[in-house]
Scaffold this active site. Structure first.
Site, PDB file in Angstrom:
ATOM      1  N   CYS A   1      24.996 -15.808  -6.002  1.00 39.61           N
ATOM      2  CA  CYS A   1      24.179 -16.726  -6.809  1.00 39.61           C
ATOM      3  C   CYS A   1      23.256 -17.552  -5.919  1.00 39.61           C
ATOM      4  CB  CYS A   1      25.075 -17.619  -7.665  1.00 39.61           C
ATOM      5  SG  CYS A   1      26.349 -18.479  -6.736  1.00 39.61           S
TER       6      CYS A   1
ATOM      7  N   GLU B   1      28.455 -22.341 -14.273  1.00 44.28           N
ATOM      8  CA  GLU B   1      27.889 -22.037 -12.937  1.00 44.28           C
ATOM      9  C   GLU B   1      27.112 -20.742 -13.096  1.00 44.28           C
ATOM     10  OE1 GLU B   1      27.959 -23.836 -10.307  1.00 44.28           O
ATOM     11  OE2 GLU B   1      29.703 -25.145 -10.437  1.00 44.28           O
TER      12      GLU B   1
HETATM   13  P1  NAD Z   1      28.014 -12.026 -16.625  1.00 45.88           P
HETATM   14  O1  NAD Z   1      27.455 -13.230 -17.251  1.00 45.88           O
HETATM   15  O2  NAD Z   1      27.625 -10.697 -17.122  1.00 45.88           O
HETATM   16  O3  NAD Z   1      29.609 -12.033 -16.716  1.00 45.88           O
HETATM   17  C1  NAD Z   1      30.404 -13.084 -16.195  1.00 45.88           C
HETATM   18  C2  NAD Z   1      31.745 -13.105 -16.908  1.00 45.88           C
HETATM   19  O4  NAD Z   1      31.524 -13.440 -18.292  1.00 45.88           O
HETATM   20  C3  NAD Z   1      32.503 -11.786 -16.920  1.00 45.88           C
HETATM   21  O5  NAD Z   1      33.887 -12.068 -16.791  1.00 45.88           O
HETATM   22  C4  NAD Z   1      32.205 -11.237 -18.319  1.00 45.88           C
HETATM   23  O6  NAD Z   1      33.208 -10.361 -18.794  1.00 45.88           O
HETATM   24  C5  NAD Z   1      32.180 -12.507 -19.143  1.00 45.88           C
HETATM   25  N1  NAD Z   1      31.399 -12.435 -20.381  1.00 45.88           N
HETATM   26  C6  NAD Z   1      30.398 -11.576 -20.697  1.00 45.88           C
HETATM   27  N2  NAD Z   1      29.904 -11.876 -21.928  1.00 45.88           N
HETATM   28  C7  NAD Z   1      30.609 -12.934 -22.384  1.00 45.88           C
HETATM   29  C8  NAD Z   1      30.552 -13.718 -23.582  1.00 45.88           C
HETATM   30  N3  NAD Z   1      29.668 -13.462 -24.545  1.00 45.88           N
HETATM   31  N4  NAD Z   1      31.405 -14.745 -23.709  1.00 45.88           N
HETATM   32  C9  NAD Z   1      32.289 -15.034 -22.727  1.00 45.88           C
HETATM   33  N5  NAD Z   1      32.393 -14.341 -21.570  1.00 45.88           N
HETATM   34  C10 NAD Z   1      31.566 -13.298 -21.406  1.00 45.88           C
HETATM   35  O7  NAD Z   1      27.709 -12.199 -15.078  1.00 45.88           O
HETATM   36  P2  NAD Z   1      27.981 -11.157 -13.902  1.00 45.88           P
HETATM   37  O8  NAD Z   1      26.965 -10.064 -14.032  1.00 45.88           O
HETATM   38  O9  NAD Z   1      29.444 -10.824 -13.857  1.00 45.88           O
HETATM   39  O10 NAD Z   1      27.659 -12.052 -12.605  1.00 45.88           O
HETATM   40  C11 NAD Z   1      26.399 -12.149 -12.044  1.00 45.88           C
HETATM   41  C12 NAD Z   1      25.732 -13.467 -12.398  1.00 45.88           C
HETATM   42  O11 NAD Z   1      26.598 -14.540 -12.089  1.00 45.88           O
HETATM   43  C13 NAD Z   1      24.471 -13.721 -11.595  1.00 45.88           C
HETATM   44  O12 NAD Z   1      23.457 -14.239 -12.440  1.00 45.88           O
HETATM   45  C14 NAD Z   1      24.894 -14.792 -10.588  1.00 45.88           C
HETATM   46  O13 NAD Z   1      23.825 -15.587 -10.100  1.00 45.88           O
HETATM   47  C15 NAD Z   1      25.885 -15.561 -11.377  1.00 45.88           C
HETATM   48  N6  NAD Z   1      26.809 -16.288 -10.504  1.00 45.88           N
HETATM   49  C16 NAD Z   1      26.717 -17.656 -10.452  1.00 45.88           C
HETATM   50  C17 NAD Z   1      27.543 -18.371  -9.590  1.00 45.88           C
HETATM   51  C18 NAD Z   1      27.455 -19.874  -9.503  1.00 45.88           C
HETATM   52  O14 NAD Z   1      28.377 -20.475  -8.971  1.00 45.88           O
HETATM   53  N7  NAD Z   1      26.405 -20.505 -10.005  1.00 45.88           N
HETATM   54  C19 NAD Z   1      28.460 -17.682  -8.781  1.00 45.88           C
HETATM   55  C20 NAD Z   1      28.526 -16.310  -8.861  1.00 45.88           C
HETATM   56  C21 NAD Z   1      27.697 -15.611  -9.734  1.00 45.88           C
END
Ligand code: NAD
Length: 482
Positions: free
Chosen positions: A283, A249
């Site tokens: 998002c 997502e």
């Molecule tokens: P992010 O991708 O930086 O981090 C998300 C999660 O992934 C965190 O728990 C982080 O610690 C973990 N993570 C980071 N690097 C990783 C790796 N290499 N392998 C595995 N896990 C890893 O995102 P964010 O900045 O926390 O959130 C914002 C983003 O999330 C925005 O782009 C937003 O649109 C998206 N988002 C999408 C939805 C949806 O349902 N489509 C919902 C909420 C947020």
């Protein structure tokens, strides 16, 4: 743990095999409204990951055999527990995420309702044939050990959205909250120990190493990831090595198309609030607004006037609509969009970066005023990227085919909306939009019965509804020769 022990909301630990455990190394996040440190949380090691995976595998043996009706009872009891502690969770959510108390409360009540409504869903066996010779059945069997990786914008809802479908379908699950917002996730999983057997629901907090350790671990069978598209690609790459099942997502760049017949003042206010809610850190927030040129000036002025009424401040202050940006990294990213604006000589209708004191925050919080940008270039970063902050571009259109092409001209495909009094016109445009969810005269609504997921680089698979349950299952075809 007794229920009274749970009432302590200032102690945050991992949950491994039913036990609250800590680590030698600790870290903490920052309250984004004040810059003050939040409490310490564990920094999990590879050994903690191994222990959690082992416990999850062992618990899977029995949990996968528990009848679905009993699993539902456990999820409903978990929802009741969350309801009992809703106020403490709401306070914690304001402290760690920065969102206003009214929206923190809504996030919790929304999660409780969603947990209960998801228990009404039933993933039935599909009988393809039942003849004298044979019975042919399609079954859904649990995958095994799932990991739920959660971002920082909805730390509580998104934990629930992973935990519940995983365990309802007979899997065990390890929750990994964001390092920026680990508190509600750790506490939710601690609460879950009151109703789930040890090892069924676990939580690990950590630093940036933890996510990659989990996605690479050979003992993990399924990853449900919510976060940015960039990280989602890394998750998929890592999962490919052991062919783990993935649900992704990811980010969005939702367009809202405003047609000429609308009630300009009402729609402008509604659309602006759907862009600025959670300080734009959603998002499926509206991120690009295409307004029919015949109403463009009136719409812009109404949206700007409405935006001026939105109160920015610390989440516990009365009447606050928007809190700070959640963390320093995101604050710098959003500010970089403002630097572009100055560079490109675009007009700021109002707002900007907050250097004075917006409330109790003492000026140290990551506050950015909601800002509307009047007709930036279609190829500017503000239009082509997801700022994930309170800055909204307004663009104009006069040709239906052209505006559809511009709305679809993105690698993202999460949501999109059409605003019109003419439902035929709205349906015609909506049917051509490339997004996982398309709304008419609304945006951002979800329903526990309907799937939510992204097209293109906004995701793979879906959460919610029966699709969301199937995401935690293997499909199995059973031929029974009579
Ligand atoms: P992010 O991708 O930086 O981090 C998300 C999660 O992934 C965190 O728990 C982080 O610690 C973990 N993570 C980071 N690097 C990783 C790796 N290499 N392998 C595995 N896990 C890893 O995102 P964010 O900045 O926390 O959130 C914002 C983003 O999330 C925005 O782009 C937003 O649109 C998206 N988002 C999408 C939805 C949806 O349902 N489509 C919902 C909420 C947020």
């Amino acid at each position: 743990m007794t229920p009274s022990d749970f009432a302590v909301f200032d102690n945050f630990q991992n949950t491994i095999n039913g036990q609250q455990t800590s680590t030698t190394e600790k870290r903490h996040s920052i309250n984004p409204a004040s810059g003050q440190p939040n409490p310490d949380v564990p920094v999990s090691t590879p050994q903690d990951v191994d222990r959690a995976v082992e416990a999850a595998k062992e618990a899977f043996e029995t949990w996968s055999e528990v009848p679905p009706s009993e699993r539902k009872k456990a999820v409903l009891a978990f929802a009741d527990g969350l309801e009992k502690h809703a106020q403490e969770f709401a306070k914690l959510l304001v402290q760690e995420q920065g969102k206003p108390l009214q929206f923190a409360t809504l996030e919790i009540t929304g999660a409780i309702n969603w947990l209960r409504e998801t228990c009404d869903l039933e993933l039935k066996d599909e009988i393809i044939e039942d003849s004298d010779e044979r019975k042919l059945v399609v079954r859904h069997t649990p995958i095994g050990v799932a990991v739920g990786i959660v971002p920082w914008n909805f730390p509580l809802t998104l934990c629930c959205l992973k935990l519940a479908p995983a365990v309802l379908t007979g899997n065990t699950v390890i929750i990994k909250p964001s390092p920026f917002t680990p508190y509600c996730g750790l506490k939710l999983v601690e609460l879950a120990q009151q109703v789930f057997p040890p090892g069924v629901v676990q939580a690990l907090s950590g630093d940036d190493n933890l996510g990659p350790w989990l996605t690479a671990h050979p003992g993990i069978d399924k990853i449900s990831f919510t976060g940015s598209s960039a990280t989602g690609k890394k998750v998929m790459e890592s999962a490919a090595k052991t062919l783990k099942r993935v649900t992704l997502e990811l980010g969005g760049n939702d367009a809202a198309i405003i047609c000429k017949g609308v009630d300009v003042e009402a729609v402008a206010a509604k659309v602006a609030s759907l862009g600025f809610m959670n300080s734009g850190q959603i998002c499926v927030a509206i991120k690009r607004i295409y307004i029919h040129e015949s109403i463009y000036d009136r719409f812009r002025d109404a949206a700007a006037a409405f935006t001026k009424t939105l109160k920015l401040g610390e989440g516990n202050e009365e009447g606050v609509f928007m809190g700070p940006i959640q963390n320093a990294m995101q604050y710098e990213k959003v500010k970089s969009f403002f630097s572009d604006i100055t560079k490109d000589q675009l007009s700021l209708s109002n707002g900007g970066i907050c250097t004075d004191n917006p409330g109790e925050a003492g000026g140290r919080g990551y506050f950015i005023r909601p800002t509307i940008i009047d007709k930036p270039a279609e190829d500017s970063r503000l239009v082509t990227e997801e700022p994930f902050g309170p800055i909204l571009p307004l663009l104009s259109w006069n040709d239906e085919k052209d505006v559809i092409a511009r709305a679809n001209n993105t690698r993202m495909g999460l949501g999109a909306s059409v605003w019109s009094n003419d439902l035929d016109e709205a349906a015609r445009i909506a049917s051509k939009l490339q997004a996982g969810t398309v709304w008419v005269n609304t945006h951002m609504e979800t329903d526990a019965r309907a799937p939510f997921g992204g097209h293109k680089e906004s995701g793979i698979g879906a959460e919610m509804g029966l699709h969301g349950l199937r995401a935690y299952c293997n499909v199995q075809t059973l031929f029974l020769k009579k």
